[in-house]
Design a protein around this motif. Structure first.
Motif: not given
Length: 270
Positions: A22-49
């Motif tokens: 359960l702890i591992y699954a939660i950690g994995e979900i957090i990693l996925v969310v962080i990955g999505i947020l990073i991807a969105l941030a990169i995409n927003n940066w590219k759009e802003n640029q």
């Protein structure tokens, strides 16, 4: 990577380590969310640029258009100066000679009063941005408001110029000056011919007939004609003075706006 995480989950389930799973699954979900947020941030940066690059392109084009507009305004002001100078010369000559006499050097200047110069809006980039709602790409609120205000000012002045040219010059004064100004015998002044030749090469066709000139002097000095022509000369002088003032006001605004644009462009370079 996905297979690696899947094997870990399967091993934990086989070993019945649910709490760890359960702890591992939660950690994995957090990693996925962080990955999505990073991807969105990169995409927003590219759009802003992308938007900032587009803004810089617009700013440079706006500056080029304004420089063109200022050069055109100098041409318009110079033209109005010709009309003002020549109408003043005609009035001074009339007063010194107590009428329209000794007119050989004056008729070409009188003929110049049949001309007028249209006003063109050179700010095509600004018009494009306003029509496509791309004006909001500009981040500087003051600059954006100044651009919108300038477009309104220049649009109003363009419409007024066209109306004045048609109603106050073409319809009201030009016919009188053509019929009484000896156009066939004298044509335009050298100064006016040179002005137009800078853009539209032409030359006057002159009829050499001394009898026409004698008749012209008689006609222009008939009391009724003299009154009408004198009124329209002074009126034409007034119209050009107003037009010149309008051109100068537009130019002053354009110069101020050009300075704001240059400052904004420099900021983007830093």
């Amino acid at each position: 990577m996905i297979k690696f995480f899947r094997k870990i989950r399967q091993k934990m389930l086989i070993e019945n380590k649910f709490s760890k799973y359960l702890i591992y699954a939660i950690g994995e979900i957090i990693l996925v969310v962080i990955g999505i947020l990073i991807a969105l941030a990169i995409n927003n940066w590219k759009e802003n640029q992308k938007l900032r690059n587009q803004e810089i392109t617009y700013l440079n084009n706006l500056r080029d258009d304004l420089e063109t507009q200022i050069n055109m305004l100098d041409i318009y002001i110079d033209y109005e100066n010709i009309i003002i100078d020549h109408s003043n010369d005609i009035i001074e000559h009339y007063e010194l000679n107590e009428g329209f006499k000794n007119m050989d050097s004056i008729f070409p200047k009188l003929n110049d009063l049949t001309t007028r110069w249209t006003f063109s809006n050179a700010n095509t980039t600004l018009l494009q941005m306003l029509n496509s709602n791309q004006i909001n790409i500009i981040q500087n609120t003051k600059l954006k408001e100044e651009l919108i205000g300038f477009n309104q000012q220049i649009d109003l002045f363009t419409r007024n110029t066209n109306i004045n040219n048609t109603n106050l010059v073409d319809n009201l004064t030009t016919g009188t000056f053509i019929s009484s100004g000896g156009f066939a015998s004298y044509g335009n002044s050298k100064r006016m011919v040179q002005k137009f030749n800078d853009f539209y090469p032409f030359q006057n066709k002159i009829i050499n007939d001394d009898d026409l000139k004698k008749i012209l002097i008689q006609v222009i000095n008939e009391p009724k004609n003299k009154l009408e022509i004198a009124n329209k000369i002074t009126y034409r002088n007034t119209i050009s003075s107003l037009q010149k003032s309008g051109n100068e006001a537009i130019k002053d605004k354009a110069v101020q706006l050009l300075q704001l644009l240059n400052e904004e462009i420099e900021l983007h370079k830093k």
